[in-house]
Design an enzyme around this catalytic site. Structure first.
Site, PDB file in Angstrom:
ATOM      1  CB  SER A 139      -0.873  -0.050   1.265  1.00  0.00           C
ATOM      2  OG  SER A 139      -1.566   1.146   1.442  1.00  0.00           O
ATOM      3  CE  LYS A 158      -1.591  -0.668   6.019  1.00  0.00           C
ATOM      4  NZ  LYS A 158      -2.531   0.391   6.352  1.00  0.00           N
ATOM      5  CB  SER A 191      -7.683  13.417  -2.581  1.00  0.00           C
ATOM      6  OG  SER A 191      -7.210  12.932  -1.349  1.00  0.00           O
ATOM      7  CE  LYS A 250     -14.019  12.605  -4.348  1.00  0.00           C
ATOM      8  NZ  LYS A 250     -14.653  13.242  -3.197  1.00  0.00           N
ATOM      9  CB  THR A 279     -26.213  -0.995   1.875  1.00  0.00           C
ATOM     10  OG1 THR A 279     -26.605   0.361   2.033  1.00  0.00           O
ATOM     11  CG2 THR A 279     -25.422  -1.130   0.600  1.00  0.00           C
TER      12      THR A 279
END
Ligand SMILES: Cc1ncc(COP(=O)(O)O)c(C=O)c1O
Length: 400
Positions: A139, A158, A191, A250, A279
């Site tokens: 990652s 990780k 971002s 976005k 959901t």
């Protein structure tokens, strides 16, 4: 609830306030006609207006007549909520069509939509990781909270590689047996810093070391690639990305997230990921509006070069005024302040004295010392608004 719980939660929030990291929301009155000019309720109860410089509605599609008209049309036809999970009456023709439209956009066998890209990242990575007993994640150290949450939930180990470092990723891959299942996880456009990943190099490494490559293109879809397919297309390596994650919230201006990948992967996630299964699905009208938005941005190819020229022009104007922004190859322009309190104070002055709305970005969204004012321009921002922003920033940065 006893006072023990009440006091406990209140104390935790007080600690956050003492740390300077308590978040206050600005309540906006958004007008589709006037955006990026927004009205807001000020602390003195007055209604004031400001130019929004921190929206991710990069192409202003949330205000597009085509998109809103399509949503209204399908609301009139189908009502608002879907009324069910995808499995239990919550799959409509609009959900199906949106998935087809996304798989076509990314030229992948299939796509799967989720209620947000956060959820898509979280539940997909948790589900993919958990199924590989010997699996390991690789990652990028700057990955978004949604991917970190997913990897953590999978309970798999990780290994973290230095930001955008092909060398470090290779070093880590070399320590792992070739047959061991591995998932490389990164973003394409980061971002907050606006940095860009070397996706083509990562794709080659993934192939060489028998790894899956998972890329979050949330800030790139609609903005990069000739048709808005994202950065992987711009870097000519889309085939080397196994799973693309994107958002509809976005550049596409609606709501929802998705993954695009081989059918074997989407079928597996569709069947096992709790965040997909348990959901209520997105409202059908939102799916139809998203399709209209994607189609518009695919068709209107000139908007992406136009958007890039807006970014370049803003930066030229900021340079003239010596505004210390971090240079990067993307459309995100962070003005690094490096101190929580100063960042908040500058943002408050910009709003109060200049009608410039840019939210301070503090820990934990960025690391301590990297607090910034993250500027995002949209297609609708004018030259005049750019000059006003630069003048306002110069006033608060160089006099405070
Ligand atoms: C890199 C990144 N990934 C995922 C998300 C989540 O996207 P969504 O707003 O669709 O949940 C964000 C949101 O800001 C993001 O910045």
């Amino acid at each position: 609830m006893t006072s023990f719980y009440n006091d406990f939660f209140a104390e935790r929030t007080e600690l956050l306030k003492a740390d300077g990291n308590y978040r206050t929301f600005l309540t906006l009155q958004k007008s589709a006609a006037l955006f990026p000019v927004v009205e807001f309720h000020d602390t003195d109860g007055m209604q004031r207006s400001a130019v929004n410089w921190c929206s991710n509605d990069y192409m202003n599609m949330s205000c597009s007549d085509i998109v809103t008209a399509r949503a209204q049309e399908v609301i009139a036809e189908s009502g608002l909520g879907s009324g069910g999970t995808r499995n239990i009456s919550g799959t409509t023709i609009h959900h199906r069509r949106l998935e087809e439209s996304l798989s076509e956009l990314h030229q992948k066998e299939s796509a799967l939509i989720f209620n947000s890209a956060f959820l898509a990242n979280q539940t997909t990575l948790a589900t993919l990781g958990a199924v590989f007993e010997q699996g390991v994640f690789l990652s990028d150290e700057r990955n978004h909270a949604s991917m970190i949450a997913g990897m953590q939930a999978s309970k798999r180990p990780k290994r973290i590689f230095r930001h955008n470092s092909t060398e470090h990723l290779r070093e880590l891959l070399q320590t792992l047996p070739l047959h061991q299942p591995k998932i490389i996880v990164c973003e394409s456009v980061y971002s907050m810093s606006g940095s860009i990943a070397p996706l083509a190099d990562f794709a080659e490494l993934a192939k060489e070391y028998n790894a899956l490559l998972y890329v979050d293109e949330v800030h790139a879809v609609g903005v990069y690639g000739a048709s808005g397919q994202g950065l992987a297309f711009e870097q000519n390596c889309a085939d080397g990305i196994d799973i693309i994650n994107g958002t509809l919230a976005k550049a596409f201006g609606t709501l929802g997230g998705y993954i695009a990948a081989n059918r074997s992967i989407t079928e597996f996630v569709r069947s096992f990921a709790p965040g997909f299964i348990f959901t209520t699905s997105l409202p059908p009208a939102l799916c139809a509006a998203s399709i209209a938005s994607i189609e518009y941005l695919v068709r209107n190819k000139h908007l992406r070069p136009l958007y890039r020229s807006h970014v370049a022009r803003l930066r030229e104007i900021l340079r003239v005024k010596h505004i210390p922004f971090a240079e990067n190859p993307s459309h995100i322009t962070p003005v690094v302040i490096g101190d929580t309190e100063r960042c908040k104070a500058l943002s408050a002055r910009l709003l109060r004295d200049f009608g410039v709305y840019v939210q301070p970005i503090n820990y934990p969204t960025v690391r301590r010392g990297e607090e910034c004012l993250r500027l995002t321009i949209t297609l609708r921002h004018t030259e005049e608004q750019m000059h006003h922003l630069a003048d306002s920033l110069a006033s608060v940065i160089f006099t405070a």
